[in-house]
Design a protein around this motif. Structure first.
Motif, PDB file in Angstrom:
ATOM      1  N   GLN A 109       0.843  -1.210   0.000  1.00  0.00           N
ATOM      2  CA  GLN A 109       0.000   0.000   0.000  1.00  0.00           C
ATOM      3  C   GLN A 109       0.878   1.259   0.000  1.00  0.00           C
ATOM      4  O   GLN A 109       0.641   2.186  -0.772  1.00  0.00           O
ATOM      5  N   LYS A 149       2.427   2.061  -3.204  1.00  0.00           N
ATOM      6  CA  LYS A 149       1.417   2.389  -4.224  1.00  0.00           C
ATOM      7  C   LYS A 149       1.566   1.494  -5.450  1.00  0.00           C
ATOM      8  O   LYS A 149       1.554   1.964  -6.604  1.00  0.00           O
ATOM      9  N   ASP A 180       0.450  -2.502  -7.240  1.00  0.00           N
ATOM     10  CA  ASP A 180      -0.512  -3.582  -7.175  1.00  0.00           C
ATOM     11  C   ASP A 180       0.243  -4.827  -6.725  1.00  0.00           C
ATOM     12  O   ASP A 180       1.404  -5.000  -7.107  1.00  0.00           O
ATOM     13  N   LYS A 229       0.181  -7.626  -7.795  1.00  0.00           N
ATOM     14  CA  LYS A 229       0.617  -8.402  -8.981  1.00  0.00           C
ATOM     15  C   LYS A 229       1.907  -7.858  -9.598  1.00  0.00           C
ATOM     16  O   LYS A 229       2.505  -8.489 -10.466  1.00  0.00           O
ATOM     17  N   ASP A 230       2.322  -6.656  -9.183  1.00  0.00           N
ATOM     18  CA  ASP A 230       3.594  -6.110  -9.690  1.00  0.00           C
ATOM     19  C   ASP A 230       4.800  -6.860  -9.106  1.00  0.00           C
ATOM     20  O   ASP A 230       5.896  -6.820  -9.657  1.00  0.00           O
TER      21      ASP A 230
END
Ligand code: UT7
Length: 337
Positions: A66, A69, A71, A73-74
């Motif tokens: 979080q 910033k 996802d 999946k990154d």
């Protein structure tokens, strides 16, 4: 332009169950006064029966994701430093990967105890700078409380160890100006396996006979961590300054250039002695041992998250990480945030 890795997110998590020194007095035949004077610990967190190391790791990871910033999946690499995995096979990272829903990406468990998180940062940094991976989740997580001798026999060890997790996201970056752009500046790893039995948990293991664990081994306390505390202490106060100086020499930075130090939190007296010997102002060494105890591989990332939350870590700052622990292992890293 140079390929590098930079920290883009910090995360941390401790279980809600607070164990004060006074809670240990009867159990371990100790006193609040002794623990505070000899270690600086006031309280620590222990999990409840239904919580595992990967549970804490995942909570810390979610916060780091979080804050970065990104996802989930990154993430294309997971490294979990722990000496208290959910299971011996397949370790802890497997469960972290599954709980984060990231099938297919590689994961590592790093077993270098208190130095494990810096070993993990070093590994992830190399994978990223070599262009193999772009976004690594590096975690230090421990549930030590389930493995401690909670009788007076364990009073020399069980007072310090505790549960918690910290995490960082490391992402690929192009460094144009080495003196300004955020990145991992250097990492230094050392070990001396000839001291392995000075701080170890011998059982379960393959070293003592035909099976990894017997009732006799349990009864004799071999399932609990054993530590030559004074020897570990004297090595820590020598090796930690040595490996921090090595990082400074490698980068050409001066001690004054470092804005904040994250020393492994094993004992306040160790870090006070390092600050005194190296003339580091104590306020530059972030302390969490008073409230979280010694969470082994988690102390450094948990400390960084704690400082980040307090607004103490600002862009452009130079941060040191320095650890010493079981193995023996010792390590350092310098990072520009
Ligand atoms: O994170 C992994 C790396 N670990 C470390 O870096 C830990 C480094 N070592 C230490 O932090 C310290 O050695 C300890 C905190 C573990 C122990 O402190 P110490 O000052 O080295 O104590 P000691 O083991 O030398 O024991 C001194 C005395 C002994 O009594 P006698 O023999 O002098 O009568 C112990 O039995 O203190 C006694 N003792 C305690 N008394 C009350 C040991 N533990 C306790 C206790 N409560 N919990």
């Amino acid at each position: 332009m140079k390929k590098a890795a930079k920290i883009t997110g910090f995360g941390g998590y401790v279980p809600s169950r607070v164990i004060k020194n006074t809670d240990l007095e009867k159990m371990l035949d100790t006193t609040d006064e002794w623990i505070q004077q000899r270690t600086g610990i006031v309280e620590r967190r222990w999990v409840t029966d239904d919580q595992s190391t990967s549970d804490l790791a995942v909570e810390a990871a979610k916060i780091a994701i979080q804050n970065a910033k990104i996802d989930v999946k990154d993430i294309d690499l997971i490294v979990v430093a722990t000496s208290s995995p959910d299971t011996d096979i397949p370790g802890c990272a497997a469960f972290v990967q599954a709980k984060l829903g990231l099938p297919g990406i590689p994961y590592f468990d790093i077993r270098q105890a208190c130095s494990g998180f810096i070993y993990g940062v070093s590994l992830a940094n190399l994978y990223i700078t070599s262009g193999v991976y772009k976004c690594a989740l590096v975690i230090g997580a421990e549930v030590q409380s389930k493995g401690l001798d909670k009788t007076p026999n364990g009073k020399g060890v069980s007072i310090i160890f505790a549960d918690g997790a910290g995490a960082v996201i490391l992402q690929a970056t192009d460094v144009k100006d080495e003196t300004k752009d955020p990145h991992v500046l250097t990492t230094h790893l050392h070990a001396d396996g000839s001291s392995a039995s000075e701080l170890w948990m011998p059982v379960p293991g393959s070293a003592f006979g035909p099976v990894r664990i017997t009732h006799e081994m349990i009864d004799s306390g071999k399932i609990y961590p054993q530590m030559n505390g004074r020897l570990v202490f004297t090595h820590a106060v020598t090796k930690m300054p040595e490996v921090l100086n090595e990082a400074l020499t490698a980068t050409g930075l001066k001690l004054d250039d470092v804005d904040m130090h994250f020393f492994h939190q094993a004992n306040t007296r160790i870090n006070q002695k390092i600050c005194e010997d190296m003339k580091i102002p104590v306020e530059k060494a972030h302390t969490t041992i008073n409230k979280f105890g010694n969470t082994t591989a988690a102390t450094i990332p948990l400390g960084m998250y704690d400082a980040f939350q307090e607004g103490k870590i600002k862009p452009g700052m130079i941060i040191s990480m320095v650890a010493f622990g079981a193995g023996f292992t010792w390590a350092s890293a310098l990072v520009r945030y």
